[in-house]
Design an enzyme around this catalytic site. Structure first.
Site, short mmCIF file in Angstrom:
data_model
loop_
_atom_site.label_atom_id
_atom_site.label_comp_id
_atom_site.label_asym_id
_atom_site.label_seq_id
_atom_site.Cartn_x
_atom_site.Cartn_y
_atom_site.Cartn_z
CD GLU A 23 -1.63 3.56 8.30
OE1 GLU A 23 -1.45 3.90 9.48
OE2 GLU A 23 -1.76 4.36 7.37
CD1 TRP A 47 3.27 2.88 10.47
CD2 TRP A 47 2.35 3.10 8.44
NE1 TRP A 47 3.70 4.07 9.95
CE2 TRP A 47 3.15 4.23 8.71
CE3 TRP A 47 1.68 3.01 7.20
CZ2 TRP A 47 3.31 5.27 7.78
CZ3 TRP A 47 1.83 4.04 6.30
CH2 TRP A 47 2.63 5.15 6.60
CG ASN A 104 -5.20 2.89 8.76
OD1 ASN A 104 -5.23 1.96 7.97
ND2 ASN A 104 -4.70 4.08 8.47
CE1 TYR A 111 0.06 2.00 13.62
CE2 TYR A 111 -2.02 3.00 12.96
CZ TYR A 111 -0.71 2.64 12.67
OH TYR A 111 -0.20 2.89 11.44
CD GLU A 130 -4.89 7.02 10.32
OE1 GLU A 130 -4.41 8.06 10.78
OE2 GLU A 130 -4.53 5.89 10.67
CG HIS A 146 -1.31 8.83 4.05
ND1 HIS A 146 -1.46 7.47 4.22
CD2 HIS A 146 -0.92 9.30 5.25
CE1 HIS A 146 -1.14 7.14 5.46
NE2 HIS A 146 -0.80 8.24 6.12
NE ARG A 151 -3.25 2.56 2.76
CZ ARG A 151 -3.30 3.32 3.86
NH1 ARG A 151 -2.74 2.91 4.98
NH2 ARG A 151 -3.91 4.48 3.85
C1 PNW Z 1 -1.35 6.69 11.25
N1 PNW Z 1 -2.82 9.49 17.04
O1 PNW Z 1 -1.66 7.87 11.91
C2 PNW Z 1 -1.00 7.16 9.86
O2 PNW Z 1 -1.89 6.76 8.85
C3 PNW Z 1 0.43 6.94 9.48
O3 PNW Z 1 0.80 7.82 8.45
C4 PNW Z 1 1.30 7.05 10.70
O4 PNW Z 1 2.66 7.05 10.41
C5 PNW Z 1 0.92 5.91 11.62
O5 PNW Z 1 -0.43 5.98 11.97
C6 PNW Z 1 1.73 5.84 12.90
O6 PNW Z 1 1.50 6.98 13.68
C7 PNW Z 1 -1.91 8.16 13.21
O7 PNW Z 1 -2.16 10.47 17.51
C8 PNW Z 1 -1.20 9.21 13.78
O8 PNW Z 1 -3.71 8.92 17.70
C9 PNW Z 1 -1.50 9.64 15.02
C10 PNW Z 1 -2.53 9.04 15.74
C11 PNW Z 1 -3.24 7.99 15.17
C12 PNW Z 1 -2.94 7.56 13.91
#
Ligand code: PNW
Length: 487
Positions: free
Chosen positions: A388, A438, A315, A317, A175, A128, A82
């Site tokens: 991601e 990611w 996405n 995390y 996002e 993006h 991607r």
């Molecule tokens: C994603 N937060 O963003 C993005 O899509 C990527 O480009 C980035 O590098 C990756 O996560 C890792 O950070 C986020 O502050 C950035 O909660 C910040 C947040 C969440 C997602």
């Protein structure tokens, strides 16, 4: 790791797995071959906005090193990649009447061709976060819905035309929450708007994020309509939007209000965009809290947005504990989370997960399975691509390279999250078809600069951006081999 040992885990045999990146984070070549500046080029020049004072000017220099990136992908056994397109490389000023930069188009055509030749399926993100700076200066970017929608529609048509025969998986926006909230409420991301006058002279955190989100939804829907009307029959591809969102657990599991607050947090983060896309309207909890500050859809807009996803781009995390605030606490006009407290510990002092280098990211793999199920239940079991998922590691950047390459913490993260996803598929009947970690390599981590590394590959920025795969890069295939073809 908390895990149901009895749970079945598996993924379909044609499951597409690989890695993700984004243009501004890896390409560099900021002025190469006619590229125009984006709002991120401008934002990085403002002192204090980026932790290490850096920018994406050179980054991983992928603009000149796509052959190395593809070689790296092949080494890992990845089936998919991607990447995103820099709008201002394709149309340097961005607008529908502005000149098109053929060199920019040629770069992405070659990248797609080379990926296909290497047997790797491209997933392409149109946007993006790197809005052409000229469109921000000309009319305020997302804040001017009609202009933004018309310019994005034109840009997407140009890209579909050039790449449509090669690319079958399209993502309109990455996002939108971040463009709206981090870009127009907190001000930590470009263009840095916020009500906090110590950070910015411009911005209204109580109103702008909701306008930005609305513009992006309408622009997404127009791009999807263009793809379906003009290209889908010819190219046979699919298109959707990618949304970010964390899982939520109640601060007090016995408090009904905390459990309701957990759902409300997800509604404010994810359903803000997903409800319009699947139902044609905003969530009730947002309408209630935001009142007339939340824009409304005309009947025509609602029709256009409703049903505008061929797949759900996810996405994901981490997770948080959520505590409600009680009815007596009136929501701050700048609140964007549903008037709740977002915490790393529950009532009993249990931590949601270990610290990482990212202040907001605490791994909690069981939440991945739960969120996949939560979304699948709400939206009628849509086809999902995880676009991601990954982690930084606390202190990674301070270690010697040999130790960075032994990234067991990241490997364990991937193992536990991918297992949780395979359980959502095999045990809960969710329809996940792909997964992109990611990130393929360490890169420009936005406001954190280069100090925070998310890559499965170490990039030596001091010595010609040389790439060294970490342990997690080489183990990914083994993880997927365990699950693919087991449902
Ligand atoms: C994603 N937060 O963003 C993005 O899509 C990527 O480009 C980035 O590098 C990756 O996560 C890792 O950070 C986020 O502050 C950035 O909660 C910040 C947040 C969440 C997602």
């Amino acid at each position: 790791m908390v895990r149901d040992v009895a749970a079945k885990a598996g993924l379909p045999s044609d499951f597409l797995w690989g890695f993700a990146t984004a243009a501004y984070q890896i390409e560099g070549g900021a002025t190469a071959d006619g590229r125009g500046p984006s709002i991120w080029d401008t934002f990085c020049k403002i002192p204090g906005k980026i932790a290490d004072g850096s920018s994406g000017d050179v980054a991983c220099d992928s603009y000149h090193r796509t052959a190395q990136d593809i070689e790296l992908l092949q080494k890992t056994g990845a089936k998919a990649y991607r990447f995103s397109i820099s709008w201002s490389r394709v149309i340097p000023k961005g607008g529908r009447n502005d000149p098109i930069n053929q060199a920019g188009i040629d770069f992405y055509v070659k990248l797609a061709d080379d990926l296909l030749a290497a047997g790797i399926t491209p997933f392409v993100t149109l946007f993006h976060w790197d809005l052409p700076d000229e469109l921000y200066k000309r009319y305020g970017g997302f804040l001017n819905k009609d202009e933004f929608v018309a310019d994005f529609a034109h840009y997407s048509r140009v890209v579909f035309e050039a790449l449509g025969s090669r690319v079958k998986h399209w993502i309109t926006f990455n996002e939108p929450f971040c463009s709206a909230i981090l870009g127009h409420s907190i001000g930590a991301f470009a263009p840095g708007h916020t009500s906090d006058r110590t950070k910015s002279a411009v911005g209204d955190s109580s109103r702008e994020p909701w306008i930005v989100g609305h513009s992006i939804l309408i622009a997404h829907a127009h791009a999807v309509k263009i793809y379906r009307d003009e290209f889908k029959a010819r190219d046979g591809g699919e298109i959707g939007i990618t949304l970010n969102g964390d899982w939520t657990e109640p601060w007090d599991p016995n408090d009904e209000q905390d459990r309701i607050a957990c759902d409300r947090k997800i509604e404010f983060a994810i359903c803000w965009f997903a409800d319009p896309v699947y139902f044609g309207r905003y969530p009730e909890s947002m309408v209630k809290q935001l009142g007339e500050r939340l824009p409304t859809f005309t009947a025509e807009e609602s029709e256009l947005v409703k049903g505008s996803n061929d797949f759900y781009g996810m996405n994901h995390y981490c997770a948080n504990y959520i505590r409600h605030r009680g009815d007596a606490v009136v929501a701050d006009p700048d609140d964007f989370s549903g008037n709740i407290d977002i915490l790393f510990e529950d009532k009993f002092g249990n931590s949601i997960g270990p610290e990482t280098q990212s202040f907001w990211l605490r791994p909690h793999a069981p939440g991945f399975r739960k969120l996949i199920k939560w979304l699948s239940d709400r939206y009628g079991r849509p086809k999902i691509y995880v676009t991601e998922n990954g982690t930084s590691i606390k202190g990674e950047n301070d270690l010697p390279m040999e130790e960075i390459l032994e990234d067991d913490f990241r490997l364990e993260y991937f193992r536990s999250y991918i297992t949780a996803m395979a359980e959502a598929v095999a045990e809960d009947g969710c329809d996940v078809r792909g997964y992109m970690a990611w990130s393929l390599m360490d890169n420009f981590e936005w406001a954190e600069g280069y100090e925070t590394r998310f890559g499965v590959t170490y990039v030596d920025y001091e010595n010609g951006q040389k790439r060294y795969p970490k342990k997690s890069a080489m183990e990914m295939k083994n993880i997927f081999d365990q699950f693919v073809g087991k449902v």
